[in-house]
Structure formats: structure tokens, C-alpha cells
Design an enzyme around this catalytic site. Structure first.
Site, PDB file in Angstrom:
ATOM      1  N   ASP A  95       8.454  -4.567   3.868  1.00 45.52           N
ATOM      2  CA  ASP A  95       7.161  -5.008   3.330  1.00 45.52           C
ATOM      3  C   ASP A  95       6.003  -4.520   4.193  1.00 45.52           C
ATOM      4  OD1 ASP A  95       7.536  -8.095   1.392  1.00 45.52           O
ATOM      5  OD2 ASP A  95       8.413  -6.111   1.172  1.00 45.52           O
ATOM      6  N   ARG A 134      11.197 -15.387  -8.429  1.00 46.93           N
ATOM      7  CA  ARG A 134      10.905 -13.972  -8.183  1.00 46.93           C
ATOM      8  C   ARG A 134      11.537 -13.181  -9.316  1.00 46.93           C
ATOM      9  NH1 ARG A 134       8.853 -13.335  -2.577  1.00 46.93           N
ATOM     10  NH2 ARG A 134       9.823 -14.917  -1.280  1.00 46.93           N
ATOM     11  N   ASP A 137       7.136  -9.044   7.749  1.00 45.46           N
ATOM     12  CA  ASP A 137       6.207  -8.429   6.806  1.00 45.46           C
ATOM     13  C   ASP A 137       4.872  -8.071   7.457  1.00 45.46           C
ATOM     14  OD1 ASP A 137       6.883 -10.043   3.614  1.00 45.46           O
ATOM     15  OD2 ASP A 137       8.232  -9.633   5.281  1.00 45.46           O
ATOM     16  N   HIS A 160      15.662  -7.800   4.771  1.00 45.65           N
ATOM     17  CA  HIS A 160      14.332  -8.258   4.385  1.00 45.65           C
ATOM     18  C   HIS A 160      14.345  -9.597   3.650  1.00 45.65           C
ATOM     19  CE1 HIS A 160      10.193  -8.323   3.134  1.00 45.65           C
ATOM     20  NE2 HIS A 160      10.605  -8.565   1.907  1.00 45.65           N
ATOM     21  N   HIS A 218       2.477  -6.000   5.351  1.00 52.32           N
ATOM     22  CA  HIS A 218       1.607  -5.939   4.173  1.00 52.32           C
ATOM     23  C   HIS A 218       0.259  -5.306   4.442  1.00 52.32           C
ATOM     24  CE1 HIS A 218       4.129  -7.730   1.195  1.00 52.32           C
ATOM     25  NE2 HIS A 218       4.382  -8.773   1.935  1.00 52.32           N
ATOM     26  N   HIS A 247      10.143 -11.890   4.182  1.00 56.67           N
ATOM     27  CA  HIS A 247       9.971 -12.070   2.735  1.00 56.67           C
ATOM     28  C   HIS A 247       9.146 -13.290   2.341  1.00 56.67           C
ATOM     29  CE1 HIS A 247      10.935 -11.008  -1.341  1.00 56.67           C
ATOM     30  NE2 HIS A 247      11.836 -11.934  -1.567  1.00 56.67           N
ATOM     31  N   ASP A 299       1.197  -3.006   0.440  1.00 57.46           N
ATOM     32  CA  ASP A 299       0.701  -3.895  -0.617  1.00 57.46           C
ATOM     33  C   ASP A 299      -0.110  -5.046  -0.049  1.00 57.46           C
ATOM     34  OD1 ASP A 299       3.515  -3.521  -2.873  1.00 57.46           O
ATOM     35  OD2 ASP A 299       1.499  -2.678  -2.999  1.00 57.46           O
ATOM     36  N   ARG A 300      -1.087  -5.467  -0.811  1.00 57.76           N
ATOM     37  CA  ARG A 300      -1.987  -6.573  -0.499  1.00 57.76           C
ATOM     38  C   ARG A 300      -3.021  -6.203   0.562  1.00 57.76           C
ATOM     39  NH1 ARG A 300      -0.267 -11.355  -2.950  1.00 57.76           N
ATOM     40  NH2 ARG A 300       1.945 -11.471  -3.411  1.00 57.76           N
ATOM     41  N   ASN A 306      11.245  -5.460  -0.276  1.00 56.68           N
ATOM     42  CA  ASN A 306      11.126  -5.388  -1.733  1.00 56.68           C
ATOM     43  C   ASN A 306       9.820  -4.723  -2.173  1.00 56.68           C
ATOM     44  OD1 ASN A 306       9.913  -7.942  -0.812  1.00 56.68           O
ATOM     45  ND2 ASN A 306       9.527  -8.297  -2.982  1.00 56.68           N
ATOM     46  N   HIS A 307       8.871  -4.611  -1.250  1.00 54.63           N
ATOM     47  CA  HIS A 307       7.637  -3.911  -1.610  1.00 54.63           C
ATOM     48  C   HIS A 307       7.721  -2.418  -1.362  1.00 54.63           C
ATOM     49  CE1 HIS A 307       4.574  -6.974  -2.754  1.00 54.63           C
ATOM     50  NE2 HIS A 307       5.528  -7.762  -2.295  1.00 54.63           N
TER      51      HIS A 307
END
Lengths: 695, 196
Positions: free
Chosen positions: A209, A421, A180, A293, A182, A448, A212-213, A241-242
Site C-alpha cells: 500500500d 471489502r 501502509d 499485507h 499511501h 491494511h 493511493d489517497r 492490495n493497492h
């Protein structure tokens, strides 16, 4: 004992020195142990809050299903307001169809402004062009024209790729695998500088991923896509998943794009939606190492995954509907049949506390009262019907994808739905062995989950989690890592931690910083449960003296928050004032957790609290309604949305209260609500005595 | 992966009070005099139920078993005790663990019920060391009598005397304490350690 000091001390002094040394050593070790405990506490807090945030996700999913269940879709026919609203929210069906896009995705008409000083891209890309782009990202932004051009070419390339990329290392090459990111551009650059840019000699797999964030999600994507275009055989990008537009609404990527690209943001987001759904789902190295992922489930079948049409699965949070199927002209369907299809196998009744021992699974819709086994039977019955053949396969395929993107490993054997989740499973070592052996694979590499050291093994070393976003929760919270894998398929790890300042902080200072931020987040969680807390405190205060013991404080907080945290260890930091002789003034304490900073007078404080509790989902929903991405929604839309949400949540907030709220939030009284202003109004601020007004 | 079996050591705390979570103060039992081997059976617990829950919380934080079995390795025992505010020497910890062999420190586990009487025992230790004790001790190294010691000398002492610290431990301890000349003002140094 030999003293090797420069000037030997006299005997009496030697004894004193020895005692001093012992004392210092003892105290030092205590100091370190206490820091370690604080660090573990902080980590626990972040993880708990992250997981409880995922519960919000489940609520959001449930809300969408509720909407579709009750309001269906409209086809240009005059429908009642709620249905049209739903249609508006999910109205991106056009995005799924490829053909018109080639015509729409036209960047050539976009002119660069005269003063543009950002990077220029020429195609075909060159290594020097891409490295210039990297350098430019230090302080410049790539213009939307180039963004769209790059994304268009990326999409064209991705469409040619299979669902599962197969890679071989050859006899000499090592392949690098990252987890990830992010939106942490700094971490990506750190990896490239430490490990080398992607090339034939330095191939990479990125495991999802990307967004995001973090604040530079767009730039991370652009860099990765640029290298992908440059070296399509040596860069492998998996979907995470993002990589999902509905998740992005909630976790910041949508906001980032819209604020960086005010004019073309919407177009960019739509193109990204298509790109995300075209990202490969898995990578296999040397036919032995599987990289996905999230993970797997006991149903995971790589043969099914390799054959499905991955681009149809746009979002895990949008339950599959008939109109996601290949565009054939459909007759009007019976709505009861439609309702059965919406129900999903992988989602359980919400808001059960996550415990390692699993409880019975129940269907999403409590009304039917069916558990998963019954549901399966019903579906098989439906599947016998040739007309409804599609349903069964579609649900299977959807589950395969959601499991790959959302699952987490657990220590116990078995495979249970992942209740923390919004999808996927928790799978045990027995499932790892079964699935890997079935496909003749040696190992599973996944991401993840954030790990302190950037990586972690489990399931007897057959599952490896790799996470590349350092300081994910906050500065100093964790290291990032990446893997180098050679032909022997033995993983070697490199760890890193971005941010110069972390290295300069002492251990204590960096623990302190992260801790403060964790405690602040925890206080916000506590605040969101204000009424429930007061109610429970009152159970222990029958005479309404306004006081409870600190022991009871711990019992109440544990019960209400349902976060498995070491509350008594945290107690002294959460309850610093408001105590008197071991008793807590609980009303004071709750009030002091934080102060909402509304610019309006919202008299109804329980409405305020409810709004705050759901504010992140509200934001997601508003942004979905705001289809032209103007940042504004009409009062009527706000009102309708809130009515729908409260019907779903079964809150008893009156229509009048909502109307009043809507008007008071319309700050400039022009009939529309600015979403950003609305969210600002509900931003919690640090309690400040000077500004605090009486409630 | 570490094995999960716990082999009970010689002092087995099988008293009913230790097992129950909300045990009230047990009947007074005369504490056995300190011997090379600690008889944990006869250590009366005088922690309140709330305190015990707090200890349990802390214990859980250090539980690294994959299935959350509420067990810690012998090697972690000292750290957990210190995290809870006591500061036994390493020798004290080994004593209360029953003098395990070096290799057992990372292979043997103890559960919370076994840990409690050990914690109680350690909490009764006298001679915690006062601020003045520290200052006195460091003053020996204050060659110029000006309130400072050489960082290098202090490192040396800590690494060679008493329960020797590693270079890494010493570095961490001194981080940010030495001035440009490598000197440490020991009064503030001690305050820094004691406030951790």
C-alpha cells in the site's frame, strides 16, 4: 495537607482555594472526557465511511463480472457496441506478456527539456544520488525519462525474486518493518530520518500500500525502488492490495500519475502494472515471523503461494479469465464453460450489512442461486474433467493471493468472507493458531487497517497490525508507527505523526478539525441517500406536515445509512438548524446537507442523485474506457457505459434522459466529455446560503 | 488481553425497569438518602427511551472489548459519565461503583444496564459550581488583583489540592492559556473550561 505555595493563604481562603481546585479539576476532567468522546465518534465515522466506500468496490467488481458474463470478449470480429466497449476496458492483455515489453520500454528516445531543473539520475545508483533525489522531491519532480529508466530496472530486478522473501536478522541486526504509506512521502522521510536510511545495518521490510489517497504516491514508489536497486538484499517490498491498477483508478494514484506526467503517464502506468504484479507477496523473518499485507484465511498455504506464478494475477478486481493463462493457442471455448469460470468463491451477494455473526454465503450471481458449498461441489466435478483441470488450480491460486492481500482479523473464531471489502476473509484466532502452527511460525505481522496508535495487537499477541501513514483520515486522526525487530523477535515500536502544525494545535483544536472533516464526509453520505431518507421520513409523517421528531430522525438515519454510528450522539451536530420545538423540517434538512454545483441544468434530480451515488465507480469506469488516457471519452462511450451500468443496477432511467445528460455534460459541444470536468460537476460543495438556488 | 468476566457488585440492579430498553417511567420509589454506599436498586430511572439510546451510543463508543460486548472497565465509568455531560468527582464515581479497590478499576467491567442507574444517580448531584464560584476560588491566587494568576501557581494548586491532577493533565489544561509572562487571565480561562 501541606501547602507549599510561596505565600501561604489565610484559612478561609484555603477552603475557597480547595473548592476552586476541586471545581476546576472536575470540570477539566469533564472537558477531556467530552473531547475523548468526540474523538472516538470522529474515528468511528471515518472507519464507517471507509468501509462503506469499500462496498462501492464490491459494486464495481460486480459490474465488471456482469459485463464479462454478458458480453464476453471480442477478437477483432465485428461485435456489438457493448462487447467492444468491454474489450476496450479490459484490453490491456498485451501488458501481461513480457517479451514485447523489453522492446517497448525504451526511455532512451525521451529527451530532457532544455530548462529541466529537476533531479538527474545516473546508473548504477549511489547512496548520494538517492539522497539527492530525496532532497529534490521537496519541490521538484523526476522527469519521465528517469522514471521509466528506474522502473525498468526495478522490474528487471523484481522478476528475479521469489514469491516469498526470506530474511534473517543475523546475530546483531534489527530489521525495521513499516506498514501502509499511501503516498505520504513526509511519513516515509520521517521514518528514514528517525531510523536511518536502508543499508546492510538497517534492513527494511515495507508491507505494501505505497500508493493511493496521499498526493505523493509516485515519489514514495520512486524512493522505495531506488533504495531497492541500491540495496537489493536489505530492502524487501511486499505487495499490498493497492498495488493494483484498478484500485488505483478509484483511489487517486492513476490520476496523480496522469496529471504529473501528461505525455508519458500512460507508459509509466503500464510499466507499473507489471511491477506491481511482480512484487513479492510475503516476507518471512528468521523462519518465524510472517509478514503479509492483509492477512490469512483458513485456506492459506505458503507452499502453494511460493510455487504459483504471481505475475499472472494483475488485479484482484478483474476476475480471472482464460486469457490470463500462459499464452498457448486456445481453441474457441464454449461460452457456458467460460461463464462458470468467472464465478468466484470469495465473493458473496453484495450489500449485506456487515454483522459479526455471519450469514450464509451465496454465489455472486443470484441467478444460479447456489451457495458456496454447492459451487465448490460443482467445481470439483469440473475439476475431475482433465480438460478443465486448470480451472480449479487457478481459482485456488487466485484465492490464496486475494486472501493474503485483502483479509482482516476478527475477534471470533472462524473464517468468513470479508463482506466489507471486495475480497479476502475475516479470520479468527483459531485460524491464526492453525495456520501459523502448520508452518511453524511464531507471529504474523500485517497492515491494511488504519490504527489510532499506528499499531495494534490481536489474537493473543500473535497478530500485529502495523500502519505507517499518520494523519491518514485527516490531520490529527492517527499516528503512524514502525517496528524494530531483533534476533529475539520481540517487536519494539516507534510512533510518529507528520505535520508540524498538529503539534502546535491544542487537543481541542485538532479534535475539532478532524471532526469537521468527518462530519462533512458524513453529510455527503447522507446526501447520497436523499430519496430513501425522504421516503422513510414520510413514513413517520403520515399527514405530510413536513415534520418529524428528533427521535424518529435517529431511527430513520440509522435504518437508511446502515452505518453503525452513534447517531444520537452526533445528532446535535448534524441537525443544527431546521428544528422547531423538537421537530425537524426534514425536507429542509436534507436539502441543506449540501449543494451540488452542476454547471449545467440537469432537470432530472433523481438522475443527479443516482449519478452522485455512483460517481466514484463511474470515474473508475470512465478512466478504464479512456484507454489512451487523454482524459476524454466520446459521447457514445459515455452513453453506452451508462446504459450498461443502469442495466446492471436496474435503475429505470430512460435512454432519453441519459442522452440529454450526455449532451449537457459535453460543455464545449465537441462530441466528447472531459472526465475531470464531469467529476467537477458532481463535486459537492459546502452549503452556502448566498449561492443557493431554489431547487 | 483484559478478562471479559463481570463480577456483580453488591448493589445489583435487578429491577425489571432497568433491564428493558424502552422502559417507560417506573412506579415512583422513594429515593434512599445518600449513604456512604449507594443503593442502586432503589434509584428510579427517569430518562426517556431516546435518551437511553443516546447513552447506549456513547457507552458503545467506550466499549473496548474485542468482541464488542457492551462493557466498560470500572476505570472508564467516570469518563463515560462526564462525556454525557455530568461531572462527578472521582470520589463520587468510586462511591457509585461501590468503592472498588484500586486494582479492580482496570480488571472489573460493567455493562450498560448496571451503568444506567449509576448515571441517573450522578445526574442528580447538586452543586455543579457556577462561573462565579470558579472566579471566587481563583481570585484567592490573584496576588495583584488584576484578573490574572501565575500559571505556575495554578499548576501547583491543581496538582496538590483536591483531586490532584498529574503534570500532564495540568499541561493540557493550560495549553495556550499562559501569556508571555506565564500569567493566565482567569476569567477567560474559566470560560474556556466551561465551554468544552
Amino acid at each position: 495537607m501541606m501547602h507549599r505555595s510561596v505565600s501561604p493563604a489565610p484559612p478561609a481562603a484555603a477552603a475557597t482555594a480547595m473548592r476552586a481546585a476541586l471545581l476546576i479539576q472536575r470540570w477539566y476532567r469533564q472537558y477531556v472526557a467530552r473531547l475523548e468522546m468526540r474523538r472516538r465518534c470522529t474515528w468511528n465515522i471515518f472507519q464507517s465511511i471507509e468501509y462503506s466506500g469499500q462496498q462501492d468496490h464490491i459494486k464495481l467488481y460486480n459490474f465488471f463480472s456482469f459485463l464479462m458474463e454478458h458480453f464476453g470478449r471480442s477478437e477483432g470480429v465485428c461485435v456489438s457496441p457493448p462487447a467492444s466497449l468491454v474489450s476496450q476496458m479490459f484490453g490491456e492483455r498485451s501488458v501481461c506478456q513480457d517479451e514485447p515489453w523489453e522492446k517497448h520500454c525504451c526511455y532512451t528516445h525521451i529527451q530532457l527539456p532544455d530548462g529541466y531543473s529537476g533531479p538527474h539520475l545516473t546508473f548504477p545508483l549511489t547512496l548520494s544520488g538517492v539522497t539527492e533525489l530525496l532532497h529534490a522531491f521537496r519541490n521538484k519532480q523526476l522527469h519521465a525519462r528517469y522514471v521509466l529508466q528506474l522502473l525498468g530496472k526495478t522490474w528487471t530486478l523484481l522478476r528475479l525474486m521469489p514469491n516469498i522473501s526470506t530474511v534473517s536478522t543475523g546475530t546483531h541486526t534489527e530489521i525495521t518493518i513499516c506498514g501502509d504509506l499511501h503516498g505520504h512521502l513526509e511519513d516515509l522521510l520521517l521514518i528514514f530520518y528517525k531510523n536511518g536510511f536502508p543499508s546492510a545495518e538497517t534492513p527494511y521490510v515495507f508491507n505494501g500500500d505505497y500508493v493511493d489517497r496521499g498526493k505523493e504516491s509516485m515519489e514514495v514508489l520512486l524512493v522505495l525502488f531506488a533504495f531497492l536497486l541500491l540495496y537489493p538484499h536489505d530492502m524487501h517490498l511486499n505487495r499490498g492490495n493497492h498495488e493494483d491498477h484498478i484500485v488505483n483508478l478509484r483511489y487517486g494514484f492513476t490520476k496523480e500519475v496522469l496529471s504529473k506526467y501528461r505525455v508519458h503517464g500512460k507508459l509509466i502506468l503500464e510499466l507499473l502494472q507489471k511491477i506491481f504484479s511482480r512484487l513479492p507477496l510475503a516476507t518471512i523473518i528468521n523462519q518465524k515471523v510472517l509478514i503479509v499485507h492483509g492477512g490469512i484465511s483458513d485456506q492459506t498455504d505458503l507452499n502453494v503461494i511460493s510455487k504459483l506464478q504471481r505475475h499472472r494475477f494483475v488485479s484482484a478486481l478483474r476476475p480471472l479469465r482464460r486469457w490470463d493463462w500462459p499464452p498457448d493457442p486456445e481453441p474457441d471455448e464454449d461460452s457456458s464453460v467460460y461463464r462458470r469460470r468467472v464465478q468466484s468463491l470469495t465473493h458473496c451477494s453484495p450489500l449485506r450489512r456487515h454483522t459479526p455473526t455471519h450469514t450464509a454465503r451465496h454465489s455472486l450471481h443470484a441467478g444460479t442461486g447456489r451457495c458456496v458449498e454447492e459451487e465448490l461441489r460443482e467445481r470439483r466435478r469440473l475439476a475431475e474433467d482433465p480438460e478443465l483441470q486448470h480451472t480449479h488450480t487457478d481459482a485456488d491460486e487466485w484465492k490464496q493471493i486475494v486472501d493474503i492481500l485483502w483479509s482482516d482479523p476478527m475477534a471470533q473464531n472462524g473464517c468468513v468472507p470479508n463482506k466489507v471489502r471486495s475480497g479476502g476473509c475475516l479470520w479468527g484466532p483459531d485460524v491464526t493458531h492453525a495456520v501459523l502452527d502448520k508452518h511453524q511460525l511464531q507471529m504474523l505481522i500485517r497492515s491494511h487497517e488504519c490504527k489510532q496508535e499506528g499499531y495494534e495487537f490481536c489474537h493473543s499477541g500473535r497478530v500485529l497490525t502495523i500502519f505507517s501513514a499518520s494523519n491518514y483520515y485527516d490531520v490529527g486522526s492517527n499516528r503512524g508507527a514502525y517496528i524494530r525487530l531483533g534476533p529475539d523477535l520481540v517487536p519494539h515500536f516507534k510512533q510518529f505523526q507528520a505535520s508540524r502544525s498538529t503539534r502546535e494545535l491544542t487537543l481541542r483544536q485538532s479534535v475539532g478539525r478532524t471532526e469537521r472533516s468527518a462530519l462533512q464526509a458524513l453529510k455527503m453520505q447522507l446526501f447520497a441517500h436523499k430519496s430513501a431518507l425522504i421516503r422513510e421520513f414520510q413514513e413517520y409523517d403520515p399527514e405530510r406536515a413536513g415534520l418529524v421528531s428528533l427521535e424518529h430522525w435517529a431511527v430513520v438515519v440509522e435504518k437508511v445509512l446502515q452505518l453503525s454510528l452513534p447517531w444520537r450522539v452526533l445528532r446535535s451536530q448534524l441537525v443544527s438548524s431546521s428544528t422547531q420545538d423538537g421537530l425537524l423540517h426534514y425536507q429542509d434538512w436534507v436539502n441543506q446537507l449540501s449543494v451540488l454545483q452542476p454547471n449545467t441544468e440537469i432537470a432530472n434530480t433523481s438522475l443527479l442523485e443516482t449519478l452522485y451515488k455512483h460517481h466514484s465507480n463511474l470515474e473508475s469506469i470512465f478512466r478504464m474506457i479512456d484507454t489512451d488516457h487523454s482524459g476524454l471519452i466520446s459521447l457514445e462511450e459515455f452513453h453506452q457505459t451508462w446504459r450498461l451500468l443502469s442495466a446492471h443496477l436496474q435503475t429505470d432511467i430512460s435512454d432519453a434522459a441519459i442522452a440529454e445528460l450526455a449532451h449537457s455534460i459535453d460543455f464545449n459541444k465537441d462530441g466528447s466529455i472531459d472526465i475531470n470536468e464531469f467529476m467537477e460537476a458532481f463535486r459537492l460543495v459546502e452549503h452556502s446560503r448566498a449561492e443557493r438556488t431554489a431547487e | 488481553m483484559a478478562p471479559k468476566k463481570v463480577e456483580p457488585k453488591k448493589p445489583e440492579p435487578k429491577k425489571p425497569e432497568a433491564k428493558k430498553e424502552e422502559a417507560p417511567a417506573p412506579a415512583p420509589v422513594p429515593e434512599t438518602p445518600k449513604e456512604p454506599e449507594v443503593d442502586l436498586k432503589s434509584v428510579p430511572l427517569d430518562f426517556s427511551p431516546d435518551q437511553i439510546e443516546e447513552f447506549r451510543d456513547a457507552f458503545t463508543l467506550f466499549d473496548e472489548t474485542p468482541t464488542g460486548e457492551m462493557k466498560i472497565r470500572y476505570a472508564q465509568c467516570g469518563d463515560v459519565m462526564r462525556a454525557l455531560g455530568h461531572n462527578p468527582t472521582n470520589a463520587d464515581v468510586l462511591t457509585v461503583l461501590g468503592k472498588p479497590k484500586a486494582e479492580e478499576m482496570n480488571t472489573k467491567y460493567l455493562d450498560f444496564e448496571t451503568f444506567l442507574p449509576m448515571l441517573q444517580h450522578v445526574s442528580r448531584a447538586k452543586d455543579q459550581g457556577t462561573f462565579e464560584d470558579f472566579v471566587e476560588g481563583l481570585r484567592v491566587f490573584d496576588k495583584e488583583g488584576n484578573g490574572t494568576v501565575m500559571g505556575a501557581e495554578l499548576r501547583h494548586v491543581l496538582a496538590t489540592l483536591g483531586e490532584k491532577m498529574t503534570e500532564d493533565e495540568a499541561d493540557r489544561l493550560m495549553a495556550g492559556q499562559e501569556d508571555a509572562n506565564g500569567c493566565i487571565n482567569y476569567t477567560s480561562f474559566i470560560k474556556h473550561i466551561l465551554s468544552g
